[in-house]
Design a protein around this motif. Structure first.
Motif, PDB file in Angstrom:
ATOM      1  N   UNK A   9       0.602  -1.626   0.090  1.00  0.00           N
ATOM      2  CA  UNK A   9       0.428   0.158  -0.241  1.00  0.00           C
ATOM      3  C   UNK A   9       0.672   1.621  -0.403  1.00  0.00           C
ATOM      4  N   UNK A  10       1.739   1.757   0.618  1.00  0.00           N
ATOM      5  CA  UNK A  10       2.821   2.881   0.829  1.00  0.00           C
ATOM      6  C   UNK A  10       2.015   4.099   1.287  1.00  0.00           C
ATOM      7  N   UNK A  11       1.128   3.587   1.471  1.00  0.00           N
ATOM      8  CA  UNK A  11       0.403   4.214   2.724  1.00  0.00           C
ATOM      9  C   UNK A  11       1.376   5.865   3.101  1.00  0.00           C
ATOM     10  N   UNK A  12       1.025   6.799   3.236  1.00  0.00           N
ATOM     11  CA  UNK A  12       1.603   7.669   4.037  1.00  0.00           C
ATOM     12  C   UNK A  12       0.968   7.739   5.424  1.00  0.00           C
ATOM     13  N   UNK A  13       2.056   6.634   6.746  1.00  0.00           N
ATOM     14  CA  UNK A  13       1.538   7.021   8.410  1.00  0.00           C
ATOM     15  C   UNK A  13       0.460   7.524   8.526  1.00  0.00           C
ATOM     16  N   UNK A  14       1.743   8.981   9.062  1.00  0.00           N
ATOM     17  CA  UNK A  14       0.615  10.513   9.755  1.00  0.00           C
ATOM     18  C   UNK A  14      -0.279  10.801   8.560  1.00  0.00           C
ATOM     19  N   UNK A  15      -0.563  10.909   7.908  1.00  0.00           N
ATOM     20  CA  UNK A  15      -2.421  11.246   6.751  1.00  0.00           C
ATOM     21  C   UNK A  15      -3.180  10.531   7.066  1.00  0.00           C
ATOM     22  N   UNK A  16      -4.603  10.704   7.115  1.00  0.00           N
ATOM     23  CA  UNK A  16      -5.317   9.651   6.388  1.00  0.00           C
ATOM     24  C   UNK A  16      -5.117  10.156   5.663  1.00  0.00           C
ATOM     25  N   UNK A  17      -6.938   8.246   5.898  1.00  0.00           N
ATOM     26  CA  UNK A  17      -6.946   7.727   3.889  1.00  0.00           C
ATOM     27  C   UNK A  17      -7.889   9.655   2.872  1.00  0.00           C
ATOM     28  N   UNK A  18      -8.664  10.472   3.707  1.00  0.00           N
ATOM     29  CA  UNK A  18      -8.642  11.080   2.312  1.00  0.00           C
ATOM     30  C   UNK A  18      -7.539  12.076   2.045  1.00  0.00           C
ATOM     31  N   UNK A  19      -6.597  12.167   3.468  1.00  0.00           N
ATOM     32  CA  UNK A  19      -5.824  14.019   3.308  1.00  0.00           C
ATOM     33  C   UNK A  19      -4.260  12.542   2.111  1.00  0.00           C
ATOM     34  N   UNK A  20      -4.285  10.672   2.508  1.00  0.00           N
ATOM     35  CA  UNK A  20      -3.505  10.552   1.263  1.00  0.00           C
ATOM     36  C   UNK A  20      -3.874  10.289   0.062  1.00  0.00           C
ATOM     37  N   UNK A  21      -5.828  10.251  -0.091  1.00  0.00           N
ATOM     38  CA  UNK A  21      -6.006   9.875  -1.350  1.00  0.00           C
ATOM     39  C   UNK A  21      -5.515  11.419  -2.216  1.00  0.00           C
ATOM     40  N   UNK A  22      -5.516  12.818  -1.567  1.00  0.00           N
ATOM     41  CA  UNK A  22      -5.816  14.703  -1.979  1.00  0.00           C
ATOM     42  C   UNK A  22      -4.852  14.915  -1.932  1.00  0.00           C
ATOM     43  N   UNK A  23      -3.272  14.284  -1.214  1.00  0.00           N
ATOM     44  CA  UNK A  23      -2.057  14.814  -1.874  1.00  0.00           C
ATOM     45  C   UNK A  23      -1.430  15.005  -3.481  1.00  0.00           C
ATOM     46  N   UNK A  24      -2.185  14.512  -3.979  1.00  0.00           N
ATOM     47  CA  UNK A  24      -1.876  13.872  -5.813  1.00  0.00           C
ATOM     48  C   UNK A  24      -2.700  15.243  -5.922  1.00  0.00           C
ATOM     49  N   UNK A  25      -3.593  15.087  -5.417  1.00  0.00           N
ATOM     50  CA  UNK A  25      -4.231  16.217  -6.939  1.00  0.00           C
ATOM     51  C   UNK A  25      -4.061  17.710  -6.105  1.00  0.00           C
ATOM     52  N   UNK A  26      -3.674  17.593  -4.866  1.00  0.00           N
ATOM     53  CA  UNK A  26      -3.622  19.194  -4.277  1.00  0.00           C
ATOM     54  C   UNK A  26      -2.408  19.308  -5.255  1.00  0.00           C
ATOM     55  N   UNK A  27      -1.577  18.820  -5.481  1.00  0.00           N
ATOM     56  CA  UNK A  27       0.685  19.269  -6.016  1.00  0.00           C
ATOM     57  C   UNK A  27       0.240  18.934  -7.370  1.00  0.00           C
ATOM     58  N   UNK A  28      -0.976  18.308  -7.730  1.00  0.00           N
ATOM     59  CA  UNK A  28      -0.873  18.048  -9.725  1.00  0.00           C
ATOM     60  C   UNK A  28      -1.441  18.764 -10.310  1.00  0.00           C
ATOM     61  N   UNK A  29      -2.928  18.979  -9.158  1.00  0.00           N
ATOM     62  CA  UNK A  29      -3.850  19.760 -10.324  1.00  0.00           C
ATOM     63  C   UNK A  29      -3.877  21.025  -9.846  1.00  0.00           C
ATOM     64  N   UNK A  30      -5.160  21.938 -10.170  1.00  0.00           N
ATOM     65  CA  UNK A  30      -6.007  22.249  -9.783  1.00  0.00           C
ATOM     66  C   UNK A  30      -6.935  22.841  -9.575  1.00  0.00           C
ATOM     67  N   UNK A  31      -7.638  21.754  -8.956  1.00  0.00           N
ATOM     68  CA  UNK A  31      -9.434  21.130  -8.513  1.00  0.00           C
ATOM     69  C   UNK A  31      -9.115  22.502  -6.963  1.00  0.00           C
ATOM     70  N   UNK A  32     -10.371  22.554  -6.660  1.00  0.00           N
ATOM     71  CA  UNK A  32     -10.642  23.668  -5.657  1.00  0.00           C
ATOM     72  C   UNK A  32     -10.460  22.238  -4.235  1.00  0.00           C
ATOM     73  N   UNK A  33     -10.711  23.088  -3.322  1.00  0.00           N
ATOM     74  CA  UNK A  33     -11.122  21.814  -2.043  1.00  0.00           C
ATOM     75  C   UNK A  33     -11.612  21.500  -2.309  1.00  0.00           C
ATOM     76  N   UNK A  34     -12.718  21.661  -2.310  1.00  0.00           N
ATOM     77  CA  UNK A  34     -14.316  20.854  -2.463  1.00  0.00           C
ATOM     78  C   UNK A  34     -14.607  19.907  -2.887  1.00  0.00           C
ATOM     79  N   UNK A  35     -13.695  20.289  -4.000  1.00  0.00           N
ATOM     80  CA  UNK A  35     -13.739  19.437  -5.825  1.00  0.00           C
ATOM     81  C   UNK A  35     -12.940  18.326  -5.020  1.00  0.00           C
ATOM     82  N   UNK A  36     -11.220  18.473  -4.823  1.00  0.00           N
ATOM     83  CA  UNK A  36     -11.310  17.367  -3.682  1.00  0.00           C
ATOM     84  C   UNK A  36     -11.197  16.630  -3.398  1.00  0.00           C
ATOM     85  N   UNK A  37     -11.871  17.192  -2.276  1.00  0.00           N
ATOM     86  CA  UNK A  37     -13.242  16.470  -1.058  1.00  0.00           C
ATOM     87  C   UNK A  37     -14.245  15.737  -1.620  1.00  0.00           C
TER      88      UNK A  37
END
Lengths: 261, 385
Positions: free
Chosen positions: A94-122
């Motif tokens: 899995x190699x999930x980032x252990x100090x982040x929640x699941x939602x934060x794990x999934x959101x991280x690539x989107x936060x840094x590699x797309x221009x989506x809004x926070x609401x969309x990311x959620x």
């Protein structure tokens, strides 16, 4: 949109080595768009190294991996970044980032590699976790989940950027047969409905027969690819006894696959 | 999601229109529904359902739908749930094949009602209370750890403790020999600073020669042990906490327990022994280097010779001062071992937790060193050592 003639991924004359120790050489194969492709072989044959070379983690000692006619390793860093962004990778545990929640794990690539809004990311995080059957687990930390759930969460993260290609490293490792089967089904379903090209590294026979379109057999002894084709056909008719033995789970060591050093 | 390749063509505007026909609401979806182009969201679709009022079926028409990705699926999923909750039938035949399959996949695993978490915001009193309880629990944990370590030490004395001799040698090297350069530097400079301050003050009274007393007593009784302790807390205490924390995460400690091997004996004991042996040795070394630093300053700034300096220093510290310093060093060594190992073994399950364990180990070591330094100084004074 793209002509079906060119292969999605093409590996040409690839050789893998750690220092002076050659793991695999003379690898040549191509993977079509939307195909479910399996890289199989015994432990230590270099199948994970091959995947690392394809995903940009290990520089091959010779040859290159071509994505839609574009060489990966010969390109500059920007081209590589662009190709990497089109690939999603599910790591073995899995190699999930252990100090982040699941939602934060999934959101991280989107936060840094797309221009989506926070609401969309959620919303997208919730959607992707629902797709892998983890609805409602957004605020959990990876160490609060079972191995199978972690793996599925890893899949949700791998899909975060809508990749065209998904790589799976030993998807069924550490899972019970039922969970492994469910994950296989999920892989097939995603491939069918999203048209994603899927590359799976595994030695799990049940998975190989369940999901593979074609499979590539890497041999540890001769350090190259021995066979490429449909697993069922390879099991019956492959010219190499090692491949037939591997696919039918026989313990005999065939003559042409002996440890030649 | 479905469409690939470089989308050079500009996106057609994403639209959705509602048409009611004999109790059936048909949503006509057209244009390109891509995340990048901000198509109508879930609210827009849900509003259409509400406006439609009393319908018994919801269907779709997607003939003019262009490219689409998750931007289409997220609102459709919300719509699907709303429609099902209202008890209205959903006819997904009109949707593209891929979208239909994905929506069904997302709906297969129902959310269990007990899963979702409510984020709680506690008020200040609750937080203070919790912090106090946690501090008490940490204190109890520390006491329990010290107790276990004592039992473990007992097993060591009776020869029943199991650990690898190789590990002990490795830790002796890591905590002792490898710390020599930094200990040398710090101890030398501490001596230099002591002597410099001493020269500045004592010279005014013509008592410059007493700089040797100052440096000798200061280094041997207090500073050598404290400086070495703080260096080892940062070097070895932190390293032990990180090692044990990582082992805990990898279930290596559980593996030892299932084999009937006490982690206390196998992991903590060799580390503690290494620190308890190396702290006094490094302290002697640090005290000597401090004296050298003092000598360099005294000889260059004052009109005294090396022989005079040494004789003066020799007369200032008796054997009791040396023992006083060594006892402190020993106690600090135990404190560092306890903090480092206890924090490591109590580590939580994430990468962040290893960092926290390491930080707490160093903070706790320094705290315990300072507390025991004060306590020992008071005891020495009372007993006139």
């Amino acid at each position: 949109m793209n002509d079906e003639g060119t292969a999605h991924i093409e590996v040409r004359d690839l050789a893998l080595a750690y220092g002076d120790r050659v793991v695999q050489e003379g690898l040549n194969f191509s993977i079509a768009r939307g195909e479910v492709f399996i890289i199989m072989g015994g432990s230590g044959c270099g199948k994970s190294s091959l995947m690392k070379a394809m995903t940009g983690l290990l520089r091959p000692s010779a040859g290159d991996v071509w994505y839609e006619g574009q060489p990966y390793w010969a390109g500059d860093e920007q081209q590589r970044q662009e190709i990497r962004q089109r690939c999603g990778v599910l790591f073995q545990s899995g190699a999930l980032w252990s100090s982040l929640t699941l939602a934060e794990n999934v959101a991280l690539p989107m936060r840094h590699r797309t221009r989506l809004s926070e609401a969309q990311i959620e919303e997208l995080c919730a959607w992707r976790l629902a797709l892998v059957g983890l609805r409602g687990f957004e605020d959990y930390y990876p160490n609060e989940l079972s191995g199978g759930m972690r793996k599925r969460a890893g899949l949700a993260r791998a899909m975060a950027l809508d990749p065209e290609i998904l790589y799976f490293d030993e998807p069924s490792a550490g899972l019970d047969p039922v969970s492994a089967r469910l994950l296989d089904d999920l892989i097939l379903e995603l491939s069918a409905s999203l048209g994603t090209t899927i590359v799976v590294v595994t030695h799990d026979l049940a998975s190989i027969f369940a999901i593979a379109g074609r499979a590539l057999y890497l041999d540890a002894g001769s350090r190259t690819q021995l066979a490429l084709g449909e697993p069922a056909a390879l099991r019956e008719h492959c010219e190499h006894a090692a491949v037939r033995a591997f696919l039918s789970r026989e313990a005999t060591v065939p003559a042409d696959a002996g440890e030649t050093g | 999601m479905t469409q690939h390749g470089e989308n050079e063509t500009p996106a057609d505007e994403a639209r959705v229109e509602a048409r009611i026909d004999g109790g059936k609401l048909t949503l006509t979806i057209s244009g390109d529904w891509l995340l990048a182009s901000q198509p109508p969201g879930r609210e827009a679709l849900l509003a259409m359902i509400r406006e439609a009022g009393d319908v018994h079926e919801v269907g779709f028409s997607c003939d003019r739908l262009g490219r689409w990705d998750a931007a289409l699926l997220v609102p459709l999923q919300a719509l699907q749930e709303a429609v099902q909750q209202a008890g209205v039938q959903l006819d997904d035949d009109g949707l593209p094949e891929g979208a239909r399959r994905l929506l069904r996949l997302a709906a297969t695993v129902r959310e269990r009602s007990d899963v979702r978490r409510v984020r709680e915001h506690d008020n200040i009193i609750v937080r203070i209370g919790n912090a106090t309880l946690e501090a008490l629990a940490a204190g109890r944990e520390l006491a329990r750890f010290m107790g276990e370590l004592s039992f473990s030490a007992g097993r060591l004395v009776t020869g029943r403790a199991v650990f690898e001799r190789r590990d002990l040698l490795l830790f002796l090297e890591q905590t002792g020999a490898n710390a020599l350069p930094i200990v040398s530097l710090i101890a030398f400079l501490t001596g230099v600073i002591f002597a410099f301050v001493g020269v500045m003050q004592l010279q005014r009274f013509g008592a410059g020669i007493y700089v040797a007393d100052l440096v000798a007593i200061g280094m041997v009784r207090e500073m050598a042990a404290i400086m070495t302790g703080i260096i080892l807390a940062g070097r070895s205490g932190a390293a032990f906490a990180a090692q044990l924390g990582t082992m805990k995460i990898n279930e290596e400690i559980d593996a030892l327990r299932t084999l009937g091997i006490s982690p206390m004996d196998y992991l903590v004991l060799p580390r503690a022994i290494a620190l308890v042996l190396m702290m006094p040795l490094l302290t002697i070394y640090a005290a000597l280097l401090g004296l050298v630093g003092g000598a360099v300053v005294s000889i260059t700034m004052l009109d005294i010779s090396l022989v005079q300096y040494l004789a003066q220093a020799r007369s200032a510290v008796g054997l009791n001062s040396v023992f006083a310093g060594l006892l402190k060093a020993l106690v600090y060594g135990v404190m560092i071992a306890i903090s480092g190992c206890q924090q490591g073994l109590a580590c939580g399950g994430s990468a962040m937790a290893v960092g926290q364990a390491t930080t707490s180990a160093v903070v706790m070591s320094v705290l315990l060193i300072v507390i025991s330094a004060s306590a020992l100084t008071v005891i020495y004074t009372v007993f006139g050592i």
